[in-house]
Design a protein around this motif. Structure first.
Motif, PDB file in Angstrom:
ATOM      1  N   GLN A  54       6.330  12.455  10.048  1.00 55.58           N
ATOM      2  CA  GLN A  54       7.248  12.748   8.951  1.00 55.58           C
ATOM      3  C   GLN A  54       6.966  11.766   7.824  1.00 55.58           C
ATOM      4  N   THR A  55       6.885  12.308   6.613  1.00 52.83           N
ATOM      5  CA  THR A  55       6.390  11.569   5.455  1.00 52.83           C
ATOM      6  C   THR A  55       7.518  11.356   4.452  1.00 52.83           C
ATOM      7  N   PHE A  56       7.434  10.242   3.712  1.00 52.40           N
ATOM      8  CA  PHE A  56       8.490   9.879   2.762  1.00 52.40           C
ATOM      9  C   PHE A  56       7.884   9.502   1.414  1.00 52.40           C
ATOM     10  N   GLU A  57       8.743   9.171   0.460  1.00 58.32           N
ATOM     11  CA  GLU A  57       8.306   8.891  -0.900  1.00 58.32           C
ATOM     12  C   GLU A  57       7.491   7.598  -0.963  1.00 58.32           C
ATOM     13  N   ARG A  58       6.512   7.576  -1.866  1.00 59.87           N
ATOM     14  CA  ARG A  58       5.802   6.327  -2.130  1.00 59.87           C
ATOM     15  C   ARG A  58       6.790   5.297  -2.663  1.00 59.87           C
ATOM     16  N   GLY A  59       6.715   4.101  -2.117  1.00 62.95           N
ATOM     17  CA  GLY A  59       7.637   3.044  -2.528  1.00 62.95           C
ATOM     18  C   GLY A  59       8.998   3.126  -1.884  1.00 62.95           C
ATOM     19  N   ALA A  60       9.183   3.996  -0.887  1.00 64.08           N
ATOM     20  CA  ALA A  60      10.491   4.168  -0.250  1.00 64.08           C
ATOM     21  C   ALA A  60      10.966   2.850   0.352  1.00 64.08           C
ATOM     22  N   CYS A  61      12.243   2.548   0.119  1.00 63.89           N
ATOM     23  CA  CYS A  61      12.847   1.355   0.695  1.00 63.89           C
ATOM     24  C   CYS A  61      14.342   1.619   0.827  1.00 63.89           C
ATOM     25  N   GLY A  62      14.761   1.971   2.043  1.00 66.60           N
ATOM     26  CA  GLY A  62      16.169   2.288   2.248  1.00 66.60           C
ATOM     27  C   GLY A  62      16.352   3.124   3.499  1.00 66.60           C
ATOM     28  N   VAL A  63      17.557   3.670   3.653  1.00 72.60           N
ATOM     29  CA  VAL A  63      17.904   4.454   4.830  1.00 72.60           C
ATOM     30  C   VAL A  63      17.302   5.856   4.707  1.00 72.60           C
ATOM     31  N   ARG A  64      16.615   6.285   5.762  1.00 73.94           N
ATOM     32  CA  ARG A  64      16.057   7.630   5.850  1.00 73.94           C
ATOM     33  C   ARG A  64      16.419   8.209   7.212  1.00 73.94           C
ATOM     34  N   TYR A  65      16.303   9.535   7.337  1.00 74.49           N
ATOM     35  CA  TYR A  65      16.740  10.208   8.564  1.00 74.49           C
ATOM     36  C   TYR A  65      15.583  10.985   9.180  1.00 74.49           C
ATOM     37  N   LEU A  66      15.146  10.532  10.349  1.00 69.44           N
ATOM     38  CA  LEU A  66      14.092  11.201  11.094  1.00 69.44           C
ATOM     39  C   LEU A  66      14.658  12.375  11.888  1.00 69.44           C
ATOM     40  N   ASN A  67      13.871  13.422  12.010  1.00 68.10           N
ATOM     41  CA  ASN A  67      14.238  14.590  12.803  1.00 68.10           C
ATOM     42  C   ASN A  67      13.448  14.531  14.113  1.00 68.10           C
ATOM     43  N   LEU A  73       0.822  -1.206   0.000  1.00 67.00           N
ATOM     44  CA  LEU A  73       0.000   0.000   0.000  1.00 67.00           C
ATOM     45  C   LEU A  73       0.860   1.261   0.000  1.00 67.00           C
ATOM     46  N   GLY A  74       2.090   1.127   0.495  1.00 67.02           N
ATOM     47  CA  GLY A  74       3.011   2.262   0.491  1.00 67.02           C
ATOM     48  C   GLY A  74       3.500   2.639  -0.888  1.00 67.02           C
ATOM     49  N   ARG A  75       3.161   1.836  -1.887  1.00 63.02           N
ATOM     50  CA  ARG A  75       3.446   2.221  -3.271  1.00 63.02           C
ATOM     51  C   ARG A  75       2.322   3.075  -3.846  1.00 63.02           C
ATOM     52  N   LEU A  76       1.168   3.050  -3.168  1.00 61.70           N
ATOM     53  CA  LEU A  76       0.018   3.837  -3.603  1.00 61.70           C
ATOM     54  C   LEU A  76      -0.190   5.077  -2.744  1.00 61.70           C
ATOM     55  N   PHE A  77       0.156   4.970  -1.447  1.00 64.31           N
ATOM     56  CA  PHE A  77      -0.031   6.067  -0.505  1.00 64.31           C
ATOM     57  C   PHE A  77       1.313   6.443   0.113  1.00 64.31           C
ATOM     58  N   ASP A  78       1.419   7.687   0.580  1.00 65.29           N
ATOM     59  CA  ASP A  78       2.685   8.174   1.130  1.00 65.29           C
ATOM     60  C   ASP A  78       3.004   7.474   2.451  1.00 65.29           C
ATOM     61  N   PRO A  79       4.158   6.800   2.558  1.00 70.02           N
ATOM     62  CA  PRO A  79       4.545   6.197   3.840  1.00 70.02           C
ATOM     63  C   PRO A  79       4.797   7.290   4.878  1.00 70.02           C
ATOM     64  N   VAL A  80       4.367   7.032   6.105  1.00 65.84           N
ATOM     65  CA  VAL A  80       4.496   8.039   7.150  1.00 65.84           C
ATOM     66  C   VAL A  80       4.928   7.377   8.447  1.00 65.84           C
ATOM     67  N   LEU A  81       5.796   8.067   9.190  1.00 65.89           N
ATOM     68  CA  LEU A  81       6.189   7.648  10.524  1.00 65.89           C
ATOM     69  C   LEU A  81       5.670   8.683  11.510  1.00 65.89           C
ATOM     70  N   THR A  82       4.968   8.228  12.524  1.00 68.44           N
ATOM     71  CA  THR A  82       4.521   9.097  13.602  1.00 68.44           C
ATOM     72  C   THR A  82       5.382   8.793  14.811  1.00 68.44           C
ATOM     73  N   VAL A  83       6.178   9.776  15.231  1.00 68.06           N
ATOM     74  CA  VAL A  83       7.092   9.592  16.354  1.00 68.06           C
ATOM     75  C   VAL A  83       6.782  10.660  17.386  1.00 68.06           C
ATOM     76  N   GLY A  84       6.356  10.223  18.579  1.00 70.33           N
ATOM     77  CA  GLY A  84       5.911  11.184  19.581  1.00 70.33           C
ATOM     78  C   GLY A  84       4.695  11.940  19.071  1.00 70.33           C
ATOM     79  N   HIS A  85       4.778  13.281  19.098  1.00 69.85           N
ATOM     80  CA  HIS A  85       3.661  14.088  18.601  1.00 69.85           C
ATOM     81  C   HIS A  85       3.974  14.697  17.235  1.00 69.85           C
ATOM     82  N   ASP A  86       4.854  14.059  16.481  1.00 71.27           N
ATOM     83  CA  ASP A  86       5.234  14.561  15.158  1.00 71.27           C
ATOM     84  C   ASP A  86       5.025  13.475  14.118  1.00 71.27           C
TER      85      ASP A  86
END
Length: 476
Positions: free
Chosen positions: A128-141, A113-126
């Motif tokens: 952060q969204t990434f590319e559709r189909g993302a697979c690899g190292v990313r950096y959370l703030n 489904l992440g190839r159709l919709f934007d993958p998102v990480l919810t960390v604490g009260h924030d």
């Protein structure tokens, strides 16, 4: 637009045209063999799918790792992800306190489904969204959530993806720049607001220097009955006024703002021929003094108004000597591909090399990227993850993530709403695309303005790369 981005966009459009031609051929063949009424229906469906899922400009594989090279002396905090919570596994060092910049490398893997919709990480009260189909190292703030991380841990949940930790938290000490002397270099009238309104509206000693008039792409002003040249001239006057007046909303008086009056998309040409004059490509003007009436100080090139690189360097050199900044905020020459932005930082560095001064470092920002038009991805008000860097590892001396409260974000959005270049309705095609993406992908845009920068720039983080300068310090 940079030559690199032009090339990428040209390749992207060529591939898209070939793909659409292939799809159209298949649809015609199907309609001939089955039923002609299928053709218009299939064409509409193809257009909807294209606008919703294939209109983003992404010029790299979403399966690529982001490549960042942090210095060995960076503080690292061991952590673990357990039972859906991110927790520290070590005692917090004394140098790391509330306000410290925190970055966490994770390995993100999109679900189907992440190839159709934007993958998102919810960390604490924030979020952060990434590319559709993302697979690899990313950096959370994680900046702004240190207290919660230490006391209770940060809940971490995923949408349309799975995540694993890819290393410790990298941390840099908190920065209090409110009492530092800071100069902001804006290639165009809205760049300082887009990158750093939250910072400059809170700093006590600020100088804003805008390099260009911003006169190009003035077609909207031709609707007032003006010729193309007259429309460009009017737009240059308006945006020059913006560069002087809008900082008042952030508490910066006009006598701390300077409009240099050079011309859009001419800075790199000026750099290549330093003594040559380069007038406007659209207004026909070739005298920088036409928009300098509001400046409170006299500049070296006021003597002749020649739009040349030599005059630009002389202007910047004098302004650095007068304002004596400790820090200068300027575009990141490796990340931001806009030709004027690259040349603006090159001009600043040339001016810095010509005199002893008090500048201790540069704060670099990126308002544009060459390979991803949507970064920062996600919605207004969310956090800003590190941008994609996929070709070669980007060395990072130090990062500083400035946290904005909801009230400060609203003030920033209203500062952008005053910018003439960010006003006006969306073209019909973009309006239809946005509505389709809202309906089918769940994307959201803020009520503060239609321009894409209201989504991209009004965030809980303003992100800067700190680059120290080794140089002689002037004695005040």
């Amino acid at each position: 637009m940079s030559s690199k981005k032009q090339q990428l966009l040209k390749q992207f459009r060529r591939k898209k045209r070939l793909s659409l031609l292939l799809v159209l051929t298949l649809l015609v063949l199907l309609s001939v063999f089955y039923s002609l009424w299928l053709l218009p229906l299939a064409l509409v469906l193809t257009w909807v799918i294209h606008e919703a899922w294939f209109a983003d400009h992404l010029f790299y594989s979403p399966r690529s790792d982001y490549l960042y090279q942090f210095p060995a002396h960076s503080q690292q905090l061991s952590c673990q992800l357990q039972a859906g919570k991110l927790q520290l596994t070590q005692r917090l060092p004394e140098s790391i306190e509330t306000g410290s910049t925190l970055v966490l490398a994770v390995h993100l893997r999109s679900s189907w489904l992440g190839r159709l919709f934007d993958p998102v990480l919810t960390v604490g009260h924030d979020r952060q969204t990434f590319e559709r189909g993302a697979c690899g190292v990313r950096y959370l703030n994680l900046t702004g959530q240190l207290s919660e991380l230490v006391e209770h841990g940060l809940p971490l949940s995923t949408g349309f993806c799975q995540v694993q930790l890819h290393g410790p938290i990298v941390a840099w000490p908190a920065q209090d720049l409110s009492q530092r002397r800071i100069m902001f270099i804006a290639p165009h009238a809205d760049d300082a607001e887009l990158a750093a309104f939250g910072l400059y509206s809170q700093a006590a000693d600020v100088a804003l220097v805008t390099l260009t008039q911003g006169e190009i792409e003035a077609e909207a002003y031709q609707q007032l009955g003006l010729t193309p040249a007259a429309a460009a001239k009017l737009k240059g006057r308006l945006r020059s006024w913006d560069s002087m007046a809008i900082p008042l909303w952030g508490g910066v008086p006009t006598n701390r703002c300077v409009q240099l009056g050079y011309y859009c998309l001419q800075l790199q040409a000026m750099q290549q021929q330093p003594s040559q004059a380069f007038g406007s490509k659209e207004s026909g003007e070739a005298d920088t003094r036409s928009v300098r009436q509001m400046n409170a100080r006299r500049l070296p090139s006021d003597a002749n108004g020649v739009p040349s690189w030599e005059n630009l360097i002389a202007d910047l050199t004098q302004l650095i000597a007068e304002f004596k900044p400790e820090l200068i905020v300027t575009p990141h020459p490796e990340l931001d591909p806009h030709g004027d932005h690259i040349a603006a930082t090159a001009a600043l560095q040339e001016a810095l090399a010509q005199q002893p001064h008090s500048v201790q470092g540069l704060l670099l920002y990126a308002n544009h990227l060459a390979d991803n038009d949507r970064w920062p991805m996600g919605n207004a008000g969310e956090g800003v993850a590190l941008p994609p860097v996929t070709d070669t590892a980007l060395p990072v001396d130090e990062l500083w993530s400035h946290v904005l409260s909801p009230e400060q974000q609203l003030d920033k959005a209203l500062a952008l709403a005053m910018q003439h270049d960010l006003q006006g309705p969306l073209p019909l095609k973009r309006r239809l695309r946005r509505n389709l993406q809202k309906l089918l992908l769940g994307r959201r845009w803020p009520a503060t303005g239609d321009n894409e920068f209201f989504r991209k720039a009004v965030r809980r983080h303003e992100l800067f790369w700190i680059r120290p300068l080794q140089q002689t310090t002037r004695q005040d």
